[in-house]
Design a protein around this motif. Structure first.
Motif, short mmCIF file in Angstrom:
data_model
loop_
_atom_site.label_atom_id
_atom_site.label_comp_id
_atom_site.label_asym_id
_atom_site.label_seq_id
_atom_site.Cartn_x
_atom_site.Cartn_y
_atom_site.Cartn_z
N THR B 138 0.79 -1.25 0.00
CA THR B 138 0.00 0.00 0.00
C THR B 138 0.81 1.28 0.00
O THR B 138 0.26 2.35 -0.27
CB THR B 138 -0.89 0.08 1.25
OG1 THR B 138 -0.03 0.09 2.40
CG2 THR B 138 -1.84 -1.10 1.34
N GLY B 139 2.09 1.20 0.36
CA GLY B 139 2.83 2.44 0.56
C GLY B 139 2.42 3.16 1.84
O GLY B 139 2.81 4.30 2.06
N TYR B 140 1.60 2.51 2.66
CA TYR B 140 1.19 2.95 4.00
C TYR B 140 0.22 4.13 4.05
O TYR B 140 -0.47 4.33 5.05
CB TYR B 140 2.41 3.30 4.88
CG TYR B 140 3.39 2.16 5.01
CD1 TYR B 140 3.12 1.07 5.84
CD2 TYR B 140 4.59 2.15 4.31
CE1 TYR B 140 4.02 0.02 5.95
CE2 TYR B 140 5.49 1.10 4.42
CZ TYR B 140 5.20 0.04 5.25
OH TYR B 140 6.08 -1.00 5.35
N GLN B 141 0.18 4.95 3.01
CA GLN B 141 -0.58 6.20 3.09
C GLN B 141 -2.04 5.97 3.46
O GLN B 141 -2.57 6.61 4.36
CB GLN B 141 -0.49 6.93 1.76
CG GLN B 141 -1.18 8.29 1.76
CD GLN B 141 -0.72 9.12 0.57
OE1 GLN B 141 0.34 8.87 -0.01
NE2 GLN B 141 -1.51 10.11 0.21
#
Ligand code: FES
Ligand code: FES
Lengths: 783, 156
Positions: B138-141
């Protein structure tokens, strides 16, 4: 623009609740009664002859049910590309990397299986170990594969236009070298599988894969089981990014031992085995020479590339082609020469990973373009805009930009990031950089030469009219295809996403080449759309017969039948429906004929309503050798601006800000598109700053853990300004094309260009760790 | 020699005999059939196996089951109430914080335990709290945004 009901929205994923609650079952969560556990014996040597294998002690251990080696498995070769089938389930005569499979055991429990593995005695004769390209290519080096003396497994030589001639017109010519490091896929779920061979000779394999189709073909071929008796099912999969795209030895071994024992066999990779299996990003050595005119026109590019392939071919042939072909855009480039070599070494095999083949080349070239812009005294964004391709352009290697919102992407990140106010104006230690990228929307050809459809889809309406069942073999691996395909089916049929049940990832549901080369939205999407339209036609035909209204005067939308010339009297149909559902709650009322009623009427008149769809790309460009790699029905593109801070004392890079624009043609699900962009960027950031699989002098992976092989954490990744650009792709379903892989392309070079802006050094080696950057900065100060 | 231990998992008492070398992850997954707890590395690096032990998020692959004797454990199966999701799960679902989902159970548990202690975390605090939970997809965002949104909703 046309108004849609289900697509171009932010609907939650169809699998999100199952995943949020822990209900979702991945391969390692599966079990069957009477199941055995399998374990591998893997080579401790990077290169050695096998003189003898003694399994006597292992077989005698209580609880052991099967021990297999090449003798039991047979010698059928397999791999990814038929031209380079060079793998065998178990090494018969020699091992080629630390981790190469030699034998496997199935036992009542895992502990016993592992103990049995330790009792297998193998006599090896060690051979010279070739760990890098130089030693593998050296005159007189031992051949890792007998068929390939010299250890060059594949080479490519292409020229479009005339590089040497074109160079004569150029005012600026620059040559740069660039090397990245081997990356690991780093997906969170280690591969696992469960095989069950039943008494009727039917094999079912549940496995963590990106392509049930390729696994089915390989298992069938290697074990000699008719393809119709092999069923491969993909449960939930915890990421793939490329390495899970081809069959692995574990899958075949589990099937083999299940057939021999008549019992289900489960196998799971440890994290260390994930690193040994690898099949992720190659190490690339690029040398690029670019020629440009005074006015900034890019004229010519020569690219020479060596790939460290590891022990087997895997996807490597495609990789080596991609490492050249993908630089044909997004800029107008009339002359391009490419020489590529993929070299066998005694390391785990490299294969495909997100941005397959193009990531290192793109990083190298986009950085070089910035250097050239500086020599020209041009703003890097202006320089790129001057050379950019647009919709309708065709590259020198015959890629057709049937849609290309590249200019829009570049302008969007320029404006969205405040580029003009920042470029050249940031304080020392802070920098801003830009880069572009582009990628295929699905490989245009199957991996094996075939006229097969890339995707088929079937929709079966439930006989009570209550549900739309969508069947596809497409592989949901986290990228969101179940949701996207469900949305496409719902939109095309005229119902809501809630009405659609997506059944996917099973070879019994059709043919789908799987989740690789960013194909599923476009290719599987086309098949699903066609199946939905076929279904709709059949329902409307049945209605047409009953109501005597032409099909052209009807449609289905938002779950009800739309009569274009006003509602007819359908009370008879409603009465019939209600009679069928006597005693039920929730009977239809109101002035509209529901889809449910229409579907039930269609069933009552025609039997089960089944809609079919299938897709393969039409004629694609390129007649030259290798044109099959890189030609695609559509190309996605993206641009990115990154801001960094470099700590001048330590060389530590912090990525402060990222602005990313991606042209996905048309966003079926806006949340998913953003998610793919953000995920791609985090993988690119990791590859730029810290990821590197290291080896010791014996060829063992020196950092086979997620502690020592660092992927980005939540503290490494900034928030991203994500801008979706839509260019309406004529070859995509509803205008959609890729986002999954292409989004990674500009990340690394944008970071490198930002670092140059911050501290004035150019980087020719990844990852740009603090140590490496500090040394470069110190070297520059000394000059 | 197996040892008899007792613990509470998701409000239910268990008394089981476990071998001394078995990790809590293994016992939860294999003996209790609570398969929502995932194993991504087995050595404490990835956070996929996170469960809450006596109020604290821990990597269950690093805890021997015998060490959990007498403790109170929440796994992902204990977070939702019937068919109604916990607010954190709900925001994860709505806001696209889930892709492959393999990190999700661990993420949800780290996030809920953060919000229990600190109902109004800053973005930085959210990132710190989940920094031991790796996510490759997800890329964490969207995860960070979902936790912050959950914090807003839970305040109300
Ligand atoms: S499985 Fe426990 S931290 Fe990775
Ligand atoms: S969603 Fe795949 S690891 Fe987080």
């Amino acid at each position: 623009m046309k108004a849609y009901n289900v697509i171009n929205t932010r609907l939650p994923r169809v699998d999100a609740k199952a995943k949020a609650t822990g209900d979702a079952r991945y391969a390692a969560d599966l079990a069957m009664p009477n199941m055995l556990y399998g374990a591998f014996l893997q080579s401790p040597f990077a290169h050695a002859k096998i003189l003898n294998i003694d399994t006597t002690a292992a077989k005698k251990l209580p609880g052991v049910r099967d021990v297999v080696t090449a003798k039991e498995a047979g010698l059928v070769k397999y791999g990814v590309s038929p031209a380079r089938y060079d793998e065998q389930v178990f090494c018969p005569d020699k091992v080629r990397y630390v981790g190469d499979e030699v034998a496997a055991v199935a036992a009542d429990d895992l502990e016993t299986a592992m103990e049995a593995v330790s009792l297998i005695k193998v006599d090896y004769e060690e051979l010279p170990v070739l760990l890098d390209i130089e030693s593998a290519m050296k005159e007189g080096a031992i051949a890792i594969h007998d068929d390939f003396p010299g250890n060059i497994g594949a080479e490519v030589h292409q020229e479009f236009g005339n590089f040497e001639e074109a160079l004569k017109e150029c005012d600026i010519v620059r040559t740069d070298r660039f090397v990245n490091k081997r990356q690991d896929g780093g997906f969170l779920e280690p591969q696992a599988c469960l095989a069950h061979y039943d008494l009727n000779g039917n094999l079912t394999l549940w496995t963590s894969t990106q392509s049930v189709h390729y696994v089915q073909r390989s298992v069938s071929m290697v074990l000699g089981i008719p393809i119709g008796k092999v069923r491969v099912i993909k449960p939930y999969v915890g990421g793939g990014f490329g390495p899970k795209a081809a069959v692995n030895a574990m899958e075949i071994a589990a099937c083999l031992m299940s057939r021999r024992t008549g019992r289900p066999v489960k196998m799971v990779f440890s994290r260390e085995q994930v690193f040994l299996h690898s099949r992720a990003r190659h190490q690339f050595f690029h040398e690029l020479t670019t020629g440009v005119k005074k006015d900034g026109t890019i004229v010519a590019l020569k690219n020479t590339c060596y790939l460290d392939g590891g022990a087997y071919s895997s996807f490597g042939i495609a990789t080596i082609y991609y490492a050249g072909s993908l630089l044909g855009a997004p800029y107008k480039l009339p002359n391009m020469k490419y020489d590529g070599y993929r070299v066998y070494t005694n390391k785990p095999t490299c294969g495909a990973q997100r941005g397959h083949g193009g990531v290192a080349a793109r990083a190298a070239w986009e950085q070089q373009l910035d250097s050239i812009a500086a020599e020209l005294n041009m703003d890097p964004v202006e320089f790129r805009l001057k050379n950019i391709m647009k919709t309708g352009d065709v590259t020198c290697n015959d890629f057709n930009m049937s849609s290309l919102g590249m200019k829009e992407c570049l302008e969007a990140v320029r404006d969205g990031s405040g580029w003009s106010t920042k470029k050249g104006k940031l304080p020392a230690g802070k920098g801003i950089g830009v880069a572009c990228g582009f990628f295929v929307s699905g490989a245009g050809y199957p991996i094996y030469r075939s006229e097969t459809f890339h995707s088929t889809a079937t929709i079966r309406l439930s006989e009570d009219g209550g549900a739309v069942n969508l069947y596809t073999a497409a592989a949901e691996i986290g990228q969101g295809s179940d949701t996207i395909l469900g949305q496409i089916a719902a939109e095309a049929l005229g119902v809501s996403l809630d009405d659609v049940k997506v059944h996917s990832g099973d070879t019994d549901f059709g043919v789908d080449l799987g989740a690789y080369s960013s194909r599923q939205t476009l290719m599987s999407g086309h098949a699903v759309k066609a199946a939905a339209e076929d279904t709709k036609r059949q329902v409307l035909e049945a209605l047409s017969e009953k109501l005597n209204i032409s099909i052209a005067d009807m449609d289905i939308a938002k779950g009800v039948v739309v009569f274009k010339n006003g509602n007819p009297d359908f009370s008879q149909l409603r009465t019939a429906y209600i009679k069928e559902h006597r005693g039920w709650e929730d009977l239809p009322s109101g002035g509209e004929l529901t889809f449910r009623e229409a579907a039930r009427i269609a069933f009552l008149t025609r039997g089960v309503i089944i809609g079919n769809g299938a897709y393969k790309p039409g004629e694609l460009g390129g007649k030259y050798k290798g044109a099959a790699v890189g030609t695609s029905p559509a190309y996605g593109c993206s641009a990115q601006v990154v801001e960094v801070t470099v700590d001048m004392e330590t060389g530590k890079v912090t990525v402060d800000d990222m602005t990313d624009a991606h042209d996905c043609g048309f966003a079926i699900n806006r949340t998913n598109v953003e998610g793919q962009m953000q995920g791609s960027l985090s993988m690119g950031l990791g590859e730029a700053l810290f990821e590197e699989v290291r080896f010791d002098e014996k060829g063992r992976v020196a950092n086979p853990s997620l502690g020592e092989y660092r992927i980005p954490t939540a503290l490494d990744m900034p928030n991203v300004r994500t801008i979706i650009v839509e260019s309406d792709e004529p070859n995509g379903p509803f205008g959609a094309k890729e986002v999954g892989e292409g989004a990674i392309m500009p990340t690394i070079p944008a970071i490198l260009n930002a670092i140059h802006d911050a501290v004035g050094v150019r980087i020719d080696e990844l990852p740009i760790t603090s140590e490496r950057l500090y040394a470069l900065m110190k070297g520059k100060r000394r000059k | 020699m197996k040892k008899l231990i007792t613990f509470r998992v998701n409000d239910r008492e268990y008394e089981i005999a476990v071998a001394p070398n078995r990790t809590l992850t293994q016992v939860l997954r294999e003996d209790l059939n609570l398969l929502g707890t995932k194993e991504g590395c087995g050595v404490g690096d990835c956070g996929a196996c996170t469960v809450i032990v006596d109020g604290k998020p821990v990597n269950s692959c690093l805890v021997l089951a015998v060490q959990a004797d007498g403790s109170d454990i929440t796994t992902i199966e204990g977070v939702a109430r019937g068919d109604s999701l916990h607010t954190v799960q709900q925001t994860f679902v709505e806001m696209g914080a889930i892709q492959c989902g393999f990190c999700t159970p661990g993420m949800v548990l780290s996030a809920t335990s953060l919000l229990d202690k600190n109902p109004r975390p800053t973005e930085r605090e959210v990132r710190e709290a989940i920094s031991g939970n790796l996510c490759r997809c997800t890329g964490y965002q969207k995860i960070v945004e979902a936790v912050q949104e959950a914090s807003r909703r839970m305040k109300k």
